[in-house]
Write a protein that holds these residues in place. Structure first.
Motif, PDB file in Angstrom:
ATOM      1  N   ALA A 268       1.061  -2.935 108.451  1.00 48.62           N
ATOM      2  CA  ALA A 268       0.198  -1.832 108.370  1.00 48.62           C
ATOM      3  C   ALA A 268       0.313  -0.794 109.213  1.00 48.62           C
ATOM      4  N   ARG A 269       0.376   0.292 109.309  1.00 48.91           N
ATOM      5  CA  ARG A 269       0.109   1.305 110.622  1.00 48.91           C
ATOM      6  C   ARG A 269      -1.098   2.462 109.936  1.00 48.91           C
ATOM      7  N   ARG A 270      -1.268   2.404 108.777  1.00 46.79           N
ATOM      8  CA  ARG A 270      -2.067   3.601 108.449  1.00 46.79           C
ATOM      9  C   ARG A 270      -3.643   3.321 108.594  1.00 46.79           C
ATOM     10  N   GLU A 271      -4.103   2.067 108.207  1.00 49.26           N
ATOM     11  CA  GLU A 271      -5.607   1.556 107.955  1.00 49.26           C
ATOM     12  C   GLU A 271      -5.877   1.273 109.677  1.00 49.26           C
ATOM     13  N   PRO A 272      -5.155   0.612 110.253  1.00 50.25           N
ATOM     14  CA  PRO A 272      -5.620   0.044 111.414  1.00 50.25           C
ATOM     15  C   PRO A 272      -5.800   1.223 112.574  1.00 50.25           C
ATOM     16  N   HIS A 273      -5.346   2.526 112.267  1.00 51.82           N
ATOM     17  CA  HIS A 273      -5.771   3.523 113.031  1.00 51.82           C
ATOM     18  C   HIS A 273      -7.203   3.625 113.465  1.00 51.82           C
ATOM     19  N   ALA A 343      -2.413   2.277 116.011  1.00 49.05           N
ATOM     20  CA  ALA A 343      -2.580   0.913 116.152  1.00 49.05           C
ATOM     21  C   ALA A 343      -1.733   0.475 114.674  1.00 49.05           C
ATOM     22  N   TYR A 344      -1.280  -0.885 114.783  1.00 47.04           N
ATOM     23  CA  TYR A 344      -0.773  -1.412 113.709  1.00 47.04           C
ATOM     24  C   TYR A 344      -1.283  -2.884 113.517  1.00 47.04           C
ATOM     25  N   ARG A 345      -0.961  -3.486 112.468  1.00 46.37           N
ATOM     26  CA  ARG A 345      -1.442  -4.761 111.995  1.00 46.37           C
ATOM     27  C   ARG A 345      -0.254  -5.438 111.349  1.00 46.37           C
ATOM     28  N   ILE A 346      -0.241  -6.746 111.684  1.00 45.78           N
ATOM     29  CA  ILE A 346       0.734  -7.907 111.145  1.00 45.78           C
ATOM     30  C   ILE A 346       0.022  -9.014 110.673  1.00 45.78           C
ATOM     31  N   VAL A 347       0.192  -9.375 109.406  1.00 45.97           N
ATOM     32  CA  VAL A 347      -0.366 -10.666 108.874  1.00 45.97           C
ATOM     33  C   VAL A 347       0.851 -11.697 108.929  1.00 45.97           C
ATOM     34  N   ALA A 348       0.954 -12.587 109.166  1.00 46.89           N
ATOM     35  CA  ALA A 348       1.922 -13.808 109.147  1.00 46.89           C
ATOM     36  C   ALA A 348       1.313 -15.055 108.545  1.00 46.89           C
TER      37      ALA A 348
END
Length: 353
Positions: A268-273, A343-348
């Motif tokens: 995600a890029r939108r929410e972590p901004h 900012a961006y988020r990664i879930v792995a």
């Protein structure tokens, strides 16, 4: 002891350290990219410490092949200790507590915690780079049945345990503590932590060690591909020199996680901004032109005229800062949906698909 007295005491030690200059705080300059090994580098940024105004110059280079950006030459362990001192702890403890504990930060923490809801309950969660434990405290309202532990180098993690924000405090480096915590956690979070580390891949490997099979790693980091970095230049806060050692494009981090045996399940890029680029740039610029504050890394305290000038200039700038803040809040719904997101988020998930 008041702050003035504390600063006077600390100034002796700081000036002793600075007597030999700041070049010794840097290691040798690298000729290759630490991410892909390419020798095709360019200078992306040259700046000073715009926040604390400690002495020194810092350079971010960027790889022309993989776009990874990194501090070059990188600070040594001694240099990192010098520039981190009195930022989150010591003289900076009250400011850090106010910043990370404020209402706006709490809402962001809760939003980050909700990103794990689609992947089922988590019995035990380790927040790496937890600071004073503000994220676990907020995330507990989203995951009320989860036990949150925290890990960090500074004394703030112990403070977090004392205030019951975390159940257990682990003080040290994840890469060193991981063998003792092997398989203990269902979730590991790294929120604006990975960019501070000397070896991000080693951190990802250590996270896999402490995760139980099928556990999840959630990461949020600055997005070096944000268009705002070009607009604001050295005043773009996520450059955050000298603390940010690596700025990783999303594709690079995605690929590294898969190479290490993770399965990326969400990005995600939108929410972590974080809605702070414009107001932070204005504040950094103001801080740059103000007479220096009474900090121990400056050779001498400001005189009365400098103190009065700093106070007058600051308060005269407040209306402009309020205006910039209001403008940014109006623009945020648009910015977070475009390449201006910062900012961006990664879930792995630990383990291959």
């Amino acid at each position: 002891m008041n702050r003035t007295q504390e600063v006077a005491q600390l100034r002796v030690g700081y000036q002793r350290e600075l007597a030999d200059g700041t070049d010794r705080f840097h290691g040798p300059k690298s000729t290759t990219c630490p991410w892909c090994g390419s020798s095709r580098l360019r200078t992306r940024l040259r700046t000073t410490d715009l926040i604390q105004r400690k002495p020194g110059t810092f350079v971010l280079d960027q790889c022309r092949d993989c776009s990874h950006s990194f501090q070059n030459p990188r600070l040594t362990a001694e240099g990192l200790a010098f520039y981190y001192r009195d930022f989150y702890d010591g003289l900076g403890a009250a400011g850090a507590e106010m910043l990370f504990g404020r209402k706006g930060s709490r809402k962001r923490y809760e939003a980050s915690a909700r990103a794990l809801l689609p992947f089922g309950p988590s019995r035990r969660w380790l927040d790496v780079g937890t600071g004073h434990g503000h994220f676990p405290e907020a995330a507990g309202t989203v995951h009320p049945d989860t036990v949150f532990d925290g890990l960090d180098l500074g004394e703030g993690v112990d403070e977090g345990a004392r205030h019951s924000r975390i159940a257990e405090a682990h003080r040290g480096l994840l890469t060193e503590l991981a063998p003792k915590l092997e398989g203990r956690y269902d979730t590991v979070s790294m929120f604006h932590y990975l960019e501070h580390t000397t070896d991000p891949r080693a951190e990802l490997t250590a996270a896999r060690t402490v995760l139980a099979p099928g556990g999840h790693l959630i990461i949020e980091v600055p997005d070096p591909e944000s268009a705002m970095s070009a607009v604001l230049g050295r005043w773009w806060l996520p450059y955050f020199q000298p603390q940010h050692l690596h700025l990783m494009p999303l594709a690079n981090l995605h690929r590294a996680l898969e190479e290490l045996g993770y399965t990326v399940v969400a990005t995600a890029r939108r929410e972590p901004h974080i809605a702070a680029d414009l107001i932070a740039a204005a504040a950094l610029l103001l801080n740059r032109v103000l007479p220096t504050a009474d900090d121990p890394w400056h050779p001498r305290p400001p005189n009365d005229l400098q103190r009065k000038a700093r106070k007058a200039m600051f308060w005269s700038a407040v209306p402009a800062l309020v205006g910039v803040y209001g403008l940014e809040q109006l623009l945020t719904p648009l910015l977070r949906r475009t390449r201006f997101s910062n900012a961006y988020r990664i879930v792995a998930r630990s383990g291959a698909a």
